[in-house]
Scaffold this motif. Structure first.
Motif, PDB file in Angstrom:
ATOM      1  N   ASN A 212      39.222  39.259  35.213  1.00  0.00           N
ATOM      2  CA  ASN A 212      40.181  38.560  36.043  1.00  0.00           C
ATOM      3  C   ASN A 212      40.641  39.179  37.401  1.00  0.00           C
ATOM      4  N   ASN A 213      40.159  40.233  37.672  1.00  0.00           N
ATOM      5  CA  ASN A 213      40.276  40.534  39.242  1.00  0.00           C
ATOM      6  C   ASN A 213      39.334  41.767  39.375  1.00  0.00           C
ATOM      7  N   ILE A 214      39.290  42.187  40.604  1.00  0.00           N
ATOM      8  CA  ILE A 214      38.387  43.311  41.055  1.00  0.00           C
ATOM      9  C   ILE A 214      38.505  44.514  40.425  1.00  0.00           C
ATOM     10  N   ALA A 215      39.773  45.011  40.197  1.00  0.00           N
ATOM     11  CA  ALA A 215      40.102  46.232  39.150  1.00  0.00           C
ATOM     12  C   ALA A 215      39.424  46.053  37.921  1.00  0.00           C
ATOM     13  N   GLU A 216      39.506  44.994  37.111  1.00  0.00           N
ATOM     14  CA  GLU A 216      38.988  44.891  35.918  1.00  0.00           C
ATOM     15  C   GLU A 216      37.287  44.954  35.978  1.00  0.00           C
ATOM     16  N   LEU A 217      36.888  44.199  36.991  1.00  0.00           N
ATOM     17  CA  LEU A 217      35.456  43.898  37.245  1.00  0.00           C
ATOM     18  C   LEU A 217      34.993  45.298  37.444  1.00  0.00           C
ATOM     19  N   ILE A 218      35.449  46.329  38.301  1.00  0.00           N
ATOM     20  CA  ILE A 218      34.953  47.598  38.519  1.00  0.00           C
ATOM     21  C   ILE A 218      34.883  48.594  37.134  1.00  0.00           C
ATOM     22  N   ALA A 219      35.825  48.293  36.543  1.00  0.00           N
ATOM     23  CA  ALA A 219      36.348  49.074  35.245  1.00  0.00           C
ATOM     24  C   ALA A 219      35.162  48.602  34.264  1.00  0.00           C
ATOM     25  N   LYS A 220      34.919  47.266  34.042  1.00  0.00           N
ATOM     26  CA  LYS A 220      33.632  46.588  33.199  1.00  0.00           C
ATOM     27  C   LYS A 220      32.354  47.177  33.750  1.00  0.00           C
ATOM     28  N   VAL A 221      32.264  46.988  34.937  1.00  0.00           N
ATOM     29  CA  VAL A 221      30.998  47.686  35.275  1.00  0.00           C
ATOM     30  C   VAL A 221      30.636  48.970  35.063  1.00  0.00           C
ATOM     31  N   LYS A 222      31.483  49.749  35.361  1.00  0.00           N
ATOM     32  CA  LYS A 222      31.289  51.352  35.231  1.00  0.00           C
ATOM     33  C   LYS A 222      31.245  51.566  33.733  1.00  0.00           C
ATOM     34  N   ALA A 223      31.717  50.717  32.763  1.00  0.00           N
ATOM     35  CA  ALA A 223      31.762  50.952  31.460  1.00  0.00           C
ATOM     36  C   ALA A 223      30.351  50.360  30.707  1.00  0.00           C
ATOM     37  N   ASP A 224      29.837  49.146  31.492  1.00  0.00           N
ATOM     38  CA  ASP A 224      28.708  48.628  30.856  1.00  0.00           C
ATOM     39  C   ASP A 224      27.337  49.404  31.511  1.00  0.00           C
ATOM     40  N   GLY A 225      27.507  49.858  32.623  1.00  0.00           N
ATOM     41  CA  GLY A 225      26.325  50.398  33.458  1.00  0.00           C
ATOM     42  C   GLY A 225      24.987  49.375  33.600  1.00  0.00           C
ATOM     43  N   ALA A 226      23.929  49.739  32.973  1.00  0.00           N
ATOM     44  CA  ALA A 226      22.899  48.753  33.286  1.00  0.00           C
ATOM     45  C   ALA A 226      22.686  47.635  32.521  1.00  0.00           C
ATOM     46  N   LYS A 227      23.795  47.492  31.499  1.00  0.00           N
ATOM     47  CA  LYS A 227      23.999  46.180  31.111  1.00  0.00           C
ATOM     48  C   LYS A 227      24.480  45.247  31.697  1.00  0.00           C
ATOM     49  N   THR A 228      24.930  45.356  33.003  1.00  0.00           N
ATOM     50  CA  THR A 228      25.366  44.686  33.892  1.00  0.00           C
ATOM     51  C   THR A 228      24.198  44.118  34.847  1.00  0.00           C
TER      52      THR A 228
END
Length: 323
Positions: A137-153
């Protein structure tokens, strides 16, 4: 005899100058083609069509837009490099033209020597956007999700070498995360798949992203410039999100083949200047978060200076060529 030869040589030179001047004075006498190196519906295409209408009225000849896609915009640039240097074939391109000199080793042209700069057009940031149902819902959450998901993104781009490709690489480098890059033959197809939920995110020019954000077809998260955009003022910058020093701004310019007569280039630049001085055109750029370059920065000389500077910058940014 020697003196006669000098007179003949001088006469030929004078004739050539007078013919060249006459050609420039009568230019244009037929339609002008503007090559867009990306697909129809993308930001470069929209800008070319917007300017083409106004410049056509000034020059008194139709301006035909030709979309020549492929190889991150280098196919269209290659077409221009081979065109006759008479002013009847032009190219509109963005910062990726400068970056291609470092990105590719097998170009069919020398980026430093193949083009005449006609004038700069507009500049503005990119915006990081996602599919509508992306779980942040915001850039902080996006960054956290991208770092957790890695190549799945999955992150879409308009082809290797495009602005969206360059932006995607810079973001991944800044986050120290490797996503899965998904390339398309232009912004239009990439945006369609993003809106359809086929890919997760895209770093896209404000020209294209702002209307989709306002239309609620995608979610906007952050802008790539050092300052926020008034048209989407609720979106933070990536610097605010913790990506220290992140500042990526793209710009467009118009080019002609090397060797195009200076008088012809000057006539094209005058038509471009007139178009960009039009308040209606300026407002259209403002509405999508970009700005027209000041008149003093839109001369062929100023354009050349910026183009050469950008070529040098990207040679220092790109770690290794893609081929």
């Amino acid at each position: 005899m020697a003196r006669l030869s000098k007179w003949i040589a001088a006469g030929i030179a004078g004739l050539a100058l007078s013919v060249g001047g006459a050609v420039a004075q009568s230019f244009p006498t037929r339609p002008i083609t503007v090559i867009v190196p990306y697909s129809a519906g993308g930001p470069s295409d929209a800008i070319a069509r917007l300017l083409g209408q106004n410049m056509s009225a000034t020059l008194g000849q139709p301006i035909v837009i030709e979309n020549v896609v492929g190889a991150g915009g280098t196919t269209g640039a290659g077409r221009l490099a081979k065109a006759s240097p008479d002013g009847y074939t032009l190219l509109i391109h963005h910062v990726a033209l400068a970056a291609s000199a470092a990105l590719y080793t097998n170009l069919t042209y020398d980026t430093n020597k193949a083009f005449e700069t006609v004038g700069l057009v507009n500049y503005g940031p990119m915006i990081l956007i996602t599919k509508k149902d992306y779980a942040a819902n915001n850039i902080a959450e996006l960054i956290a999700k991208v770092k957790a998901d890695g190549a799945k993104t999955t992150i879409a781009h308009a082809g290797v070498g495009s602005n969206s490709y360059l932006c995607a690489q810079l973001i991944q480098k800044a986050l120290d995360v490797k996503m899965t890059d998904v390339g398309y033959r232009g912004t239009g197809p990439a945006m369609n798949d993003l809106m359809g939920g086929q890919v997760d995110m895209q770093c896209e020019q404000s020209t294209t992203a702002v209307p989709q954000i306002k239309g609620n077809t995608v979610k906007g998260f952050a802008v790539t410039s050092a300052k926020r955009l008034d048209v989407v003022k609720d979106l933070p910058t990536l610097q605010e999100a913790g990506l220290k020093g992140f500042d990526f701004v793209i710009w467009h310019g118009i080019y002609a083949p090397k060797g195009t007569p200076a008088d012809v280039v000057a006539k094209l630049n005058a038509a471009l200047q007139k178009a960009l001085n039009d308040p209606a055109i300026q407002q259209k750029f403002t509405d999508v978060g970009t700005s027209v370059f000041p008149a003093a920065d839109r001369t062929p000389g100023a354009h050349l200076k910026m183009f050469e500077k950008e070529i040098g910058i990207w040679k220092g940014v790109i770690d290794k060529p893609v081929n």
